[in-house]
Structures are given as C-alpha cells and as structure tokens.
Design a protein around this motif. Structure first.
Motif, mmCIF file in Angstrom:
data_model
loop_
_atom_site.group_PDB
_atom_site.id
_atom_site.type_symbol
_atom_site.label_atom_id
_atom_site.label_comp_id
_atom_site.label_asym_id
_atom_site.label_seq_id
_atom_site.Cartn_x
_atom_site.Cartn_y
_atom_site.Cartn_z
ATOM 1 N N GLY A 239 5.369 -36.258 53.046
ATOM 2 C CA GLY A 239 4.509 -35.589 54.140
ATOM 3 C C GLY A 239 4.547 -34.064 53.835
ATOM 4 N N MET A 240 5.789 -33.510 53.536
ATOM 5 C CA MET A 240 5.989 -32.161 53.329
ATOM 6 C C MET A 240 5.031 -31.940 51.871
ATOM 7 N N LEU A 241 4.999 -32.643 51.006
ATOM 8 C CA LEU A 241 4.385 -32.368 49.747
ATOM 9 C C LEU A 241 2.855 -32.502 50.004
ATOM 10 N N VAL A 242 2.191 -33.189 50.822
ATOM 11 C CA VAL A 242 0.713 -33.217 51.133
ATOM 12 C C VAL A 242 0.324 -31.892 51.972
ATOM 13 N N ALA A 243 1.550 -31.570 52.735
ATOM 14 C CA ALA A 243 1.230 -30.383 53.631
ATOM 15 C C ALA A 243 1.206 -29.113 52.905
ATOM 16 N N GLY A 244 1.862 -28.952 51.815
ATOM 17 C CA GLY A 244 2.002 -28.098 50.857
ATOM 18 C C GLY A 244 0.751 -27.889 49.999
ATOM 19 N N LEU A 245 0.364 -28.876 49.670
ATOM 20 C CA LEU A 245 -1.020 -29.273 48.860
ATOM 21 C C LEU A 245 -2.046 -28.850 49.653
ATOM 22 N N ILE A 246 -2.413 -29.276 51.036
ATOM 23 C CA ILE A 246 -3.338 -28.820 51.841
ATOM 24 C C ILE A 246 -3.359 -27.515 52.221
ATOM 25 N N ALA A 247 -2.101 -26.881 52.207
ATOM 26 C CA ALA A 247 -2.120 -25.396 52.386
ATOM 27 C C ALA A 247 -2.529 -24.728 51.315
ATOM 28 N N VAL A 248 -2.175 -24.946 49.962
ATOM 29 C CA VAL A 248 -2.506 -24.451 48.828
ATOM 30 C C VAL A 248 -3.938 -24.679 48.845
ATOM 31 N N SER A 249 -4.706 -25.818 48.853
ATOM 32 C CA SER A 249 -6.039 -26.143 48.611
ATOM 33 C C SER A 249 -6.853 -25.156 49.564
ATOM 34 N N THR A 250 -6.485 -25.177 50.997
ATOM 35 C CA THR A 250 -7.414 -24.417 51.875
ATOM 36 C C THR A 250 -7.234 -22.828 51.792
ATOM 37 N N PHE A 251 -5.963 -22.570 51.157
ATOM 38 C CA PHE A 251 -6.076 -20.954 51.071
ATOM 39 C C PHE A 251 -7.062 -20.785 49.828
ATOM 40 N N GLY A 252 -6.940 -21.446 48.974
ATOM 41 C CA GLY A 252 -7.629 -21.405 47.508
ATOM 42 C C GLY A 252 -9.368 -21.349 47.885
ATOM 43 N N THR A 253 -9.408 -22.071 48.809
ATOM 44 C CA THR A 253 -11.332 -22.147 49.220
ATOM 45 C C THR A 253 -11.797 -21.149 49.977
ATOM 46 N N ILE A 254 -10.694 -20.721 50.825
ATOM 47 C CA ILE A 254 -10.931 -19.194 51.477
ATOM 48 C C ILE A 254 -11.296 -18.265 50.590
ATOM 49 N N GLY A 255 -10.275 -18.112 49.572
ATOM 50 C CA GLY A 255 -10.684 -16.975 48.485
ATOM 51 C C GLY A 255 -11.978 -17.266 47.671
ATOM 52 N N ILE A 256 -12.365 -18.420 47.387
ATOM 53 C CA ILE A 256 -13.472 -18.545 46.712
ATOM 54 C C ILE A 256 -14.798 -18.372 47.561
ATOM 55 N N TYR A 257 -14.683 -18.838 48.736
ATOM 56 C CA TYR A 257 -15.624 -18.627 49.718
ATOM 57 C C TYR A 257 -16.005 -16.990 50.188
ATOM 58 N N THR A 258 -14.868 -16.280 49.988
ATOM 59 C CA THR A 258 -15.023 -14.817 49.959
ATOM 60 C C THR A 258 -15.502 -14.261 48.812
ATOM 61 N N LEU A 259 -15.219 -14.601 47.695
ATOM 62 C CA LEU A 259 -15.834 -14.255 46.231
ATOM 63 C C LEU A 259 -17.413 -14.512 46.169
ATOM 64 N N SER A 260 -17.788 -15.950 46.691
ATOM 65 C CA SER A 260 -19.122 -16.427 46.153
ATOM 66 C C SER A 260 -20.133 -15.846 47.239
ATOM 67 N N THR A 261 -19.895 -16.256 48.592
ATOM 68 C CA THR A 261 -20.950 -16.548 49.397
ATOM 69 C C THR A 261 -21.479 -14.869 49.936
ATOM 70 N N PRO A 262 -20.937 -13.834 49.722
ATOM 71 C CA PRO A 262 -21.348 -12.549 50.080
ATOM 72 C C PRO A 262 -22.670 -12.279 49.131
#
Length: 444
Positions: free
Chosen positions: A276-299
């Motif tokens: 459970g903790m492993l997946v929670a950490g994975l989702i945190a990393v995944s969502t954090f990374g996607t926010i960064g990409i959206y901030t890079l690409s869509t503007p």
C-alpha cells in the motif's frame, strides 16, 4: 524578438509523451472498467482498443506534426485545416478547464498520497498543492531544458515503479484467479453500450501522447522527432497498460477488482505487506511528474494563439534570458491555483468538458485528408503508415466514442459543448482586435 530555444531531444520528447499519459488513472481506473465489463478477456480487449486508438492517432498526428513543426501542435493542425476559430476553441478549452483543471486535480491527488508519508490536514494539503504548482512553474519558466530533465527523471521513476508492479504480478500471481475459462461474454451480460462506456475511462487514461506535438517549436529536428516521440510514446504506454492489467488480474480475481477502491495497492499488498505504501509513493511520483509535464507542454498552445493575434499579445512574450514563453506558463499556473481553490464547485465542469476533447482529436485527424489534397507537393519527412486506413480507424473509433458518450452521458456532452460556445465571443473579440491592428498598421 526573442525566440524559443530549440533544445529538446527525441528522448525527452518520448518521456513527455509517456509521462503525459501515465498519471493516476491506471492505478484506479481498472476497477471502474471491470465493474462495467467484469470478464478478463473483455477488460484486456477494451484496453487493447484504447491502445489501438492511441497508436493510430499518433501515426496520424505524426504526419501533421512533420508538416507543421511549430509550437502548439494540435492547435496548429486545427487552425491550418479549418481556420483560427476552431484552433482558438481548442486552446480555450485547454486553458480554462481541461489542462488547468487537470493540474488542480493532480496536485490534490499528489498531496493526498504524500500525506501517507507526511501527515497533513486539509488546509496543509491545499497549501502543499499550491506550493507544488508554484515549484513546477518555476522549473519550467527557467528553461525548457530543465522541464525536460524533470520529465525524464520522474517519467523514468514512474515507469520503473509500474514495472515493479508488473513484475510482482507475473512472478507471484496465479493464472487461475482471473484467466480460467476465458470468455468474451461478461457474467452480467454487458453489451456494446457498457463496453463503450468502459472505453471512456480507458481513453482518458491513454490521453496525453499528443503533448509532444505542443513542444515542436523547441525541439531539435521537429519534423522527425515529434512524430517518432508520439508513436513511440503511444506504443510504450499501450504495452505498459496491458501488462499492468494482466498483473492486477494475476494477483486479484476480477470479482475482487470490481469492488476494489485501490486496485493497485490491494493487488501488490497480496504479496508485499508494504504494498500500500509502495503504491501510494508511486502515485505521488506519477502525479507530480505529470503536473510538471503539463506545465511544460500546454502553455505552448496559448503562446501560439497569442502569436497569431488570437489571444492577449503579452502571452506571446519569450523571456530574453530563459527563452521560454514565460507569460503563457504563468497564466496557466495562476488559473490552475484559482481552480484549485474553487475545486469543490468545478469538479463536474472539468469532467464534462474533457468529454469534448475527443471531438477536437477527430477533426484534427480528419485534417490529414484536407492537407493531402491541398498540399500535395509539401515536404513530409514522415507519412502516416497505412494511410488512409490508419487515420480512418482512429476517426471511426472516435466517432463511436463520442456518440456513445452523447447517448449514455448526454449531460457531459451538452455542458462541454455549451462551455465551448462561451469561447466564441472571446474569439470574435480577439479577431476583431487583430483586424483593427492590421488597419492601423497601414499598408507598410
């Protein structure tokens, strides 16, 4: 005038395509899909159909990207095929709701899963979400290359994490849990309509590979690298999604997946006590990374709109030192924070508006036939493999998908289209202002 710096590589663009797709959906959506079509063969079939849609779309947009290697991607394709009004409505939807709303959603998801490791109440979650958006905005303002490095690191981490989940299933899972007596007939007798609704969640999980096209203006050799990045990204995401779904079904029976609220965590926990903790950490990393990409690409869409005179002129400003569209990045991030603050009242609006995104994809893909006729002799470093069958497959799946949403979720489509119509007077304002500026400038 300062120009955007062409410093993004093919590898970085592939990581953008992959990272834009993989957010939190693959960790929670499978249970919703299984609830609609509770049969292992059907579940894999709908995820495979989603992959086929992504691949045919990437192959189609690849030619468009090689034909128009400019910042803005799909905005440019729509503008060149149908006129500035449709391109504007696409950018309008992305700025006002689709991407900005997604950033708000993902920032809340990130802080929620981060709170598994750092306890926070709701107030601190909100503060942490705002800090997250601000931090990633700063990274992307300073240089597009920094955004690429960030994307490479966090997309790499999420791929490694998902590969671990896949490995757990294939090493410790049991075939008998979900793959005994495989049939294409769901126990509930779910028909084509349920399959279509299931495809809705699947396609939302696949959406994102097109973000590579937004960055064409800052990519080295964009006519080659943009198509290759979209196609490679879509293929890798398809493989990952199919394998991770098989892994879930090797660790949990389909009946358990249907009722699971945290399918990834429950699947891994059957083998690893700390799953459970492993997946929670994975989702945190995944969502954090996607926010960064959206901030890079869509503007880059809003930057292209402003350069065309269809948005505030200041949005086209490129930072003289960092060579990034600083104002375009800032306006998206500020609006994302505003949506975040008012999230409770806007949640449904974001869900509704995302439904119309696939109408734009369909129209953009149809543009390939227009350009093949109008621009016969244009230089095309990449031509769509399997033309005209490939784009037709993408278009037909999308048409079925849009019709299915309209029939099964008419409110979603009605609200989404109604919201788009609100952008028409905004477009007319900028179009009128552009005309007036042309008159004032005179013949010289």
């Amino acid at each position: 005038m300062t120009k955007l710096a062409k410093e993004l590589t093919l590898y970085g663009l592939i990581m953008v395509a992959i990272g834009s797709c993989i957010g939190s959906g693959i960790f929670v959506t499978p249970s919703q899909i299984a609830g609609l079509i509770p049969a292992s063969a059907l579940i894999l079939l709908v995820w495979a159909l989603g992959g086929l849609t992504a691949l045919t779309g990437a192959l189609t947009f690849g030619e468009l990207g090689s034909l128009f290697p400019k910042a803005g991607g799909i905005y440019v394709f729509l503008k060149e095929a149908y006129g500035g009004w449709l391109g504007f409505l696409y950018g309008w939807a992305y700025l006002v709701i689709i991407t900005s709303g997604s950033i708000a959603v993902l920032s809340l998801a990130f802080t929620h899963y981060l709170s598994f490791f750092i306890p926070m109440d709701n107030t601190w979650k909100m503060i942490c979400s705002i800090i997250t958006i601000s931090l990633l905005t700063s990274i992307n303002v300073f240089r597009a290359k920094f955004g690429e490095i960030f994307s490479n690191i966090f997309t790499g981490l999420k791929i490694l994490g998902i590969c671990l989940v896949i490995a757990v299933g294939f090493i410790f899972g049991e075939m008998d849990l979900s793959f005994t007596g495989i049939s294409l007939q769901a126990p509930s007798g779910a028909g084509i309509s349920a399959f279509g609704v299931a495809l809705t969640g699947v396609l939302f999980s696949y959406g994102g590979w097109q973000h590579a096209s937004f960055l064409a203006g800052e990519t080295r050799n964009p006519s080659r690298n943009v198509p290759v990045a979209m196609i490679t990204g879509a293929a890798i995401v398809t493989l990952i999604y199919l394998l991770v779904n098989v892994s879930y079904m090797l660790l949990l029976p389909v009946e358990k997946i249907v009722t699971s609220q945290k399918v990834a965590a429950e699947a891994v926990t059957t083998v690893l006590p700390f799953g459970g903790m492993l997946v929670a950490g994975l989702i945190a990393v995944s969502t954090f990374g996607t926010i960064g990409i959206y901030t890079l690409s869509t503007p880059r869409i809003y930057y292209a709109m402003a350069k065309d005179g269809l948005f505030f002129k200041g949005i086209s400003k490129v930072h003289p030192r960092f060579k990034t569209p600083v104002n375009a990045i800032l306006i998206q991030s500020v609006w994302s924070v505003i949506l975040l603050i008012f999230w409770g009242t806007l949640e449904n609006l974001i869900t509704y508006t995302v439904s119309v995104e696939w109408i734009f994809f369909t129209l953009a893909a149809a543009g390939i036939f227009i350009f093949r006729r109008k621009m016969k002799n244009a230089d095309r470093p990449y031509k769509t493999f399997g033309y005209p069958v490939t784009p037709l497959i993408f278009i037909l799946i999308n048409i079925w998908f849009v019709i299915n949403i309209t029939v099964n979720k008419p409110l979603h489509m009605a609200v989404g289209i109604g919201f788009l119509l609100l952008g028409i007077p905004v477009y007319l304002h900028f179009k009128r202002r552009k005309f007036q500026d042309t008159i004032n400038a005179g013949p010289g």
